[in-house]
Design a protein around this motif. Structure first.
Motif, PDB file in Angstrom:
ATOM      1  N   ASN A  68      -6.360   5.164   2.848  1.00  0.00           N
ATOM      2  CA  ASN A  68      -7.600   4.713   3.308  1.00  0.00           C
ATOM      3  C   ASN A  68      -7.227   3.163   3.037  1.00  0.00           C
ATOM      4  OD1 ASN A  68      -9.030   6.920   3.660  1.00  0.00           O
ATOM      5  ND2 ASN A  68      -9.208   7.197   1.392  1.00  0.00           N
ATOM      6  N   ASN A  69      -6.276   2.644   2.618  1.00  0.00           N
ATOM      7  CA  ASN A  69      -5.974   1.181   2.340  1.00  0.00           C
ATOM      8  C   ASN A  69      -5.142   0.715   3.744  1.00  0.00           C
ATOM      9  OD1 ASN A  69      -4.131  -1.164   1.661  1.00  0.00           O
ATOM     10  ND2 ASN A  69      -5.505  -1.225   0.178  1.00  0.00           N
ATOM     11  N   THR A  70      -5.639  -0.226   4.384  1.00  0.00           N
ATOM     12  CA  THR A  70      -5.083  -0.713   5.720  1.00  0.00           C
ATOM     13  C   THR A  70      -3.773  -1.083   5.533  1.00  0.00           C
ATOM     14  OG1 THR A  70      -6.212  -2.652   5.680  1.00  0.00           O
ATOM     15  CG2 THR A  70      -7.483  -0.875   6.977  1.00  0.00           C
ATOM     16  N   VAL A  71      -3.286  -2.029   4.511  1.00  0.00           N
ATOM     17  CA  VAL A  71      -2.088  -2.229   4.376  1.00  0.00           C
ATOM     18  C   VAL A  71      -1.154  -1.268   3.933  1.00  0.00           C
ATOM     19  CG1 VAL A  71      -0.929  -4.223   3.044  1.00  0.00           C
ATOM     20  CG2 VAL A  71      -2.878  -4.850   3.779  1.00  0.00           C
ATOM     21  N   ALA A  72      -1.438  -0.618   3.209  1.00  0.00           N
ATOM     22  CA  ALA A  72      -0.625   0.498   2.669  1.00  0.00           C
ATOM     23  C   ALA A  72      -0.379   1.706   3.911  1.00  0.00           C
ATOM     24  CB  ALA A  72      -1.347   1.542   1.753  1.00  0.00           C
ATOM     25  N   LYS A  73      -1.505   1.591   4.837  1.00  0.00           N
ATOM     26  CA  LYS A  73      -1.122   2.589   6.030  1.00  0.00           C
ATOM     27  C   LYS A  73      -0.182   1.797   7.051  1.00  0.00           C
ATOM     28  CE  LYS A  73      -3.981   5.023   9.369  1.00  0.00           C
ATOM     29  NZ  LYS A  73      -5.345   5.515  10.190  1.00  0.00           N
ATOM     30  N   PHE A  74      -0.624   0.391   7.153  1.00  0.00           N
ATOM     31  CA  PHE A  74       0.354  -0.364   8.003  1.00  0.00           C
ATOM     32  C   PHE A  74       1.740  -0.139   7.523  1.00  0.00           C
ATOM     33  CE2 PHE A  74       2.622  -4.196   9.230  1.00  0.00           C
ATOM     34  CZ  PHE A  74       2.097  -4.500  10.415  1.00  0.00           C
ATOM     35  N   LEU A  75       2.146  -0.279   6.179  1.00  0.00           N
ATOM     36  CA  LEU A  75       3.373  -0.207   5.733  1.00  0.00           C
ATOM     37  C   LEU A  75       4.007   1.087   5.861  1.00  0.00           C
ATOM     38  CD1 LEU A  75       5.503  -1.952   4.080  1.00  0.00           C
ATOM     39  CD2 LEU A  75       4.444  -1.140   1.915  1.00  0.00           C
ATOM     40  N   LYS A  76       3.266   2.235   5.777  1.00  0.00           N
ATOM     41  CA  LYS A  76       3.882   3.582   5.833  1.00  0.00           C
ATOM     42  C   LYS A  76       3.909   3.815   7.457  1.00  0.00           C
ATOM     43  CE  LYS A  76       3.465   6.290   2.521  1.00  0.00           C
ATOM     44  NZ  LYS A  76       4.322   6.459   1.628  1.00  0.00           N
ATOM     45  N   THR A  77       3.376   3.445   8.400  1.00  0.00           N
ATOM     46  CA  THR A  77       3.487   3.810   9.491  1.00  0.00           C
ATOM     47  C   THR A  77       4.328   2.677  10.318  1.00  0.00           C
ATOM     48  OG1 THR A  77       1.334   2.597  10.282  1.00  0.00           O
ATOM     49  CG2 THR A  77       1.322   5.015   9.862  1.00  0.00           C
ATOM     50  N   LYS A  78       4.274   1.372  10.398  1.00  0.00           N
ATOM     51  CA  LYS A  78       4.741   0.727  11.071  1.00  0.00           C
ATOM     52  C   LYS A  78       6.106  -0.096  10.367  1.00  0.00           C
ATOM     53  CE  LYS A  78       1.068  -0.555  13.791  1.00  0.00           C
ATOM     54  NZ  LYS A  78       0.000  -1.592  14.382  1.00  0.00           N
ATOM     55  N   GLY A  79       6.100   0.011   8.981  1.00  0.00           N
ATOM     56  CA  GLY A  79       7.165  -0.540   7.968  1.00  0.00           C
ATOM     57  C   GLY A  79       6.919  -2.032   7.717  1.00  0.00           C
ATOM     58  N   PRO A  80       7.497  -2.770   6.929  1.00  0.00           N
ATOM     59  CA  PRO A  80       7.030  -4.139   6.739  1.00  0.00           C
ATOM     60  C   PRO A  80       7.206  -4.999   7.900  1.00  0.00           C
ATOM     61  CG  PRO A  80       9.194  -3.713   6.043  1.00  0.00           C
ATOM     62  CD  PRO A  80       8.671  -2.465   6.319  1.00  0.00           C
ATOM     63  N   GLY A  81       6.559  -6.188   8.030  1.00  0.00           N
ATOM     64  CA  GLY A  81       6.478  -7.204   9.000  1.00  0.00           C
ATOM     65  C   GLY A  81       5.251  -7.835   9.404  1.00  0.00           C
ATOM     66  N   LEU A  82       5.284  -8.866  10.342  1.00  0.00           N
ATOM     67  CA  LEU A  82       4.036  -9.349  10.665  1.00  0.00           C
ATOM     68  C   LEU A  82       2.757  -8.408  10.920  1.00  0.00           C
ATOM     69  CD1 LEU A  82       5.642 -11.735  13.580  1.00  0.00           C
ATOM     70  CD2 LEU A  82       5.373 -12.265  10.967  1.00  0.00           C
ATOM     71  N   HIS A  83       1.795  -9.191  10.194  1.00  0.00           N
ATOM     72  CA  HIS A  83       0.380  -8.269  10.058  1.00  0.00           C
ATOM     73  C   HIS A  83      -0.827  -8.908  10.990  1.00  0.00           C
ATOM     74  CE1 HIS A  83      -3.113  -6.816   7.944  1.00  0.00           C
ATOM     75  NE2 HIS A  83      -2.520  -5.622   8.155  1.00  0.00           N
ATOM     76  N   HIS A  84      -1.087 -10.202  10.386  1.00  0.00           N
ATOM     77  CA  HIS A  84      -2.219 -10.901  11.069  1.00  0.00           C
ATOM     78  C   HIS A  84      -1.834 -12.336  10.938  1.00  0.00           C
ATOM     79  CE1 HIS A  84      -3.375 -11.193   6.584  1.00  0.00           C
ATOM     80  NE2 HIS A  84      -3.787 -12.269   7.047  1.00  0.00           N
ATOM     81  N   LEU A  85      -2.772 -12.823  12.080  1.00  0.00           N
ATOM     82  CA  LEU A  85      -2.893 -14.155  12.091  1.00  0.00           C
ATOM     83  C   LEU A  85      -4.363 -14.937  11.709  1.00  0.00           C
ATOM     84  CD1 LEU A  85      -1.883 -17.120  13.656  1.00  0.00           C
ATOM     85  CD2 LEU A  85      -2.968 -16.274  15.749  1.00  0.00           C
ATOM     86  N   ALA A  86      -4.123 -15.871  10.780  1.00  0.00           N
ATOM     87  CA  ALA A  86      -5.286 -16.416  10.268  1.00  0.00           C
ATOM     88  C   ALA A  86      -5.693 -17.805  10.791  1.00  0.00           C
ATOM     89  CB  ALA A  86      -5.302 -16.322   8.868  1.00  0.00           C
TER      90      ALA A  86
END
Lengths: 140, 140
Positions: A68-86
């Motif tokens: 349910n944590n979007t960062v944990a889900k990102f890591l699990k599905t896409k692997g480490p890497g660029l995530h967002h632009l602020a």
């Protein structure tokens, strides 16, 4: 809205301690801030170059198994890497209203406190050509 | 090596003209440079905020069907979005040698001319925790 500058680039990592070591020793960046955002379930660290304000924000989920944590889900599905632009804006409420009235899909309709005590809000990547965009209004 | 600052964030887009329009009118950024890199098979555009030097580099492949082109392949397989992180260094040759001697996998062993006449070289994401890293040494 008006983008004042690029505030930071979010980068998801497997292990924030190892990543801080890599960015400081290997890439010669400096750690300027570190914080655990318990309400978001993430650990974050901000690093900059020796000049310039724009930072890299490293993000690691506190619980890697919480899908349910979007960062944990990102890591699990896409692997480490660029995530967002602020991007930094002067008035985040005004900017959000403007983007919404222009038809962009907001993740946060109301700004909320983010890292470093700044007000932040995310815009859905569907509305930003595949880029998860964060607006940041610095804490006074 | 020493990172001086974040030079730019590379963002792959489907249509650079539409993207420039979106970033300038919707996000209030300014277009500071535009160029076609024929040897790389891409069109690029650099945009910044009203303050600050760090840019967004929009990239669109000239031929979307050329799967030997890494940007066209990225677009086809992953869709538009964040592509690479570029940091400014004072001496790119020295930085590359240092990273290579530390075991990092270089995409470019020798710097080559990139956008804006700057010298650039890419480091493989395998060696940078999933981030495609570009070193940039500004043109004198």
């Amino acid at each position: 809205m008006e983008t004042q500058n690029i505030d930071h680039i979010g980068v998801v990592v497997e292990n924030i301690d190892k990543a801080i070591k890599f960015y400081t020793t290997m890439l010669g960046m400096k750690l300027v801030h570190r914080e655990d955002l318990l309400d978001r379930g993430i650990k974050v660290a901000f690093l900059t170059g020796t000049h310039g304000e724009t930072a890299v924000e490293l993000l690691e989920p506190i619980n890697h198994e919480d899908m349910n944590n979007t960062v944990a889900k990102f890591l699990k599905t896409k692997g480490p890497g660029l995530h967002h632009l602020a991007v930094k804006v002067e008035n985040i409420e005004k900017s959000l209203k403007e983007l919404e009235s222009n038809g962009l899909q907001l993740v946060d309709k109301v700004p909320r406190p983010g890292a470093r005590g700044h007000l932040v809000a995310f815009i859905h990547p569907k509305s930003v050509m595949g880029v998860l965009l964060e607006l940041v209004q610095p804490h006074e």
